[in-house]
Scaffold this active site. Structure first.
Site, PDB file in Angstrom:
ATOM      1  CB  CYS A   1      43.309  47.963  27.473  1.00  0.00           C
ATOM      2  SG  CYS A   1      44.037  46.391  27.403  1.00  0.00           S
ATOM      3  CG  HIS A  10      42.361  45.825  23.848  1.00  0.00           C
ATOM      4  ND1 HIS A  10      43.093  46.634  24.539  1.00  0.00           N
ATOM      5  CD2 HIS A  10      41.054  46.497  23.260  1.00  0.00           C
ATOM      6  CE1 HIS A  10      42.388  47.891  24.265  1.00  0.00           C
ATOM      7  NE2 HIS A  10      41.184  47.667  23.461  1.00  0.00           N
ATOM      8  CG  ASP A  35      39.630  49.680  20.800  1.00  0.00           C
ATOM      9  OD1 ASP A  35      40.635  49.630  21.747  1.00  0.00           O
ATOM     10  OD2 ASP A  35      39.858  48.805  19.879  1.00  0.00           O
TER      11      ASP A  35
END
Length: 345
Positions: free
Chosen positions: A130, A235, A253
């Site tokens: 990520c 994240h 996201d």
């Protein structure tokens, strides 16, 4: 993934025999357990359905706890998932309410950089990528020339080209930390980093408003998923828009296979920056990223009254030792040291 598609006819639904833990792409985290019956929303249909696979079927490893042996030696799991149900307090970007929020954000001038990001949206290529994926998305949105070949004759950023100080196997298992993201981003752009404890709530809101009114600077969050009611923990993802009326921000996201992009309350997002990362014993935070040749001086946005000798201050990092195949750089924050970045051309 091709082999999985070819053998999809052999897949059979099955409930979980026990808790399944996830890997968090930010860095090492405690396992977050769940089961099929424990879904956050009882109306879940095609989401969060567990599928048992034949033992001989080779598949990509899903998110598993980095504290478990599977984290260092990826195995072929016997259970897979198609996405997660978004917590009720978050608004899916593609829902009717999400579209309404976005339209109003755009009309009020708080989604100026969205199209740059959306046009370069990158789904992370590994469950723990990520950080590199979010950075690649932002660098491409800023139209930064990486100066190295991607594929064929083309120069382009992708998450697998943004290599950190960690080995490939370690990166796939654990992702990167806040400091390592700063180290990596500073090799390619002008960056200001702010930890949750150094930026006030008011400053965080002000920075979100600032970046969403421009297309030459972007914000990447390093937050704890659990604080937003999601599974997993650490994240990274960029901010795409801000809705002033409801005080919500659009999080693009990077783990699109897990959650859609979503609007979340800014106060809760700020709170999600506060939990301590067990690997660094420091809180998370966010980054403001712009081109190095931009007329915008990001230093003007640095947190006021920050102790520059403090390990917890914005833009100050203790850089880990780098492998021999990466080149040295100078951080935008002014700290000269060897940093991790892409390999030499």
């Amino acid at each position: 993934m091709v082999s999985l598609c070819k053998r999809s006819a052999h897949l059979t639904p099955a409930s979980l025999a026990g808790p399944l833990a996830e890997i968090s792409c930010g860095s090492k985290q405690p396992a977050v357990s769940f089961d099929k019956a424990g879904s956050a929303n009882s109306h879940s249909t095609h989401l969060e359905k567990a599928v048992a696979l034949p033992a001989e079927t080779p598949v990509d490893s899903p998110e598993t706890s980095v504290d478990s042996p599977e984290a260092t030696a990826p195995s072929s799991p016997k259970v897979t998932f198609y996405r997660r149900e978004l917590p009720e307090e978050l608004v899916s970007f593609t829902s009717a309410d999400g579209r309404k929020l976005f339209k109003e954000s755009l009309n009020s001038g708080y989604a100026e950089g969205y199209f740059n990001l959306a046009g370069n949206f990158t789904v992370q290529s590994e469950p723990a990528y990520c950080g590199p994926s979010s950075l690649a998305m932002v660098l491409n949105a800023l139209e930064v020339d990486p100066g190295r070949r991607w594929k064929g004759v083309w120069r382009w950023y992708s998450d697998e080209l943004l290599e950190s100080c960690r080995t490939e196997s370690d990166l796939k298992a654990n992702g990167i930390t806040f400091d390592q993201f700063l180290c990596l981003a500073s090799s390619h752009a002008q960056v200001i980093a702010k930890r949750g404890t150094t930026a006030s709530r008011e400053e965080f809101v002000r920075d979100i408003k600032y970046v969403t009114q421009r297309d030459d600077v972007f914000m990447v969050l390093s937050f704890a998923r659990a604080a937003m009611g999601q599974t997993g923990d650490g994240h990274f993802s960029p901010i795409g828009a801000f809705h002033e009326g409801s005080n919500q921000a659009l999080v693009l996201d990077s783990a699109r296979y897990k959650y859609p992009s979503w609007f979340g309350d800014v106060d809760r997002l700020y709170d999600s920056l506060q939990p301590v990362d067990p690997e660094t014993n420091l809180p998370r935070g966010y980054f403001l990223i712009s081109r190095r040749d931009s007329r915008l001086d990001l230093s003007l946005l640095a947190s006021p009254n920050v102790d520059r000798d403090s390990k917890d201050s914005s833009g100050i990092v203790d850089l880990p030792e780098r492998p021999a195949d990466v080149f040295p750089t100078t951080l935008s924050c002014g700290k000269k040291s060897s940093c991790c970045s892409a390999k030499k051309l």
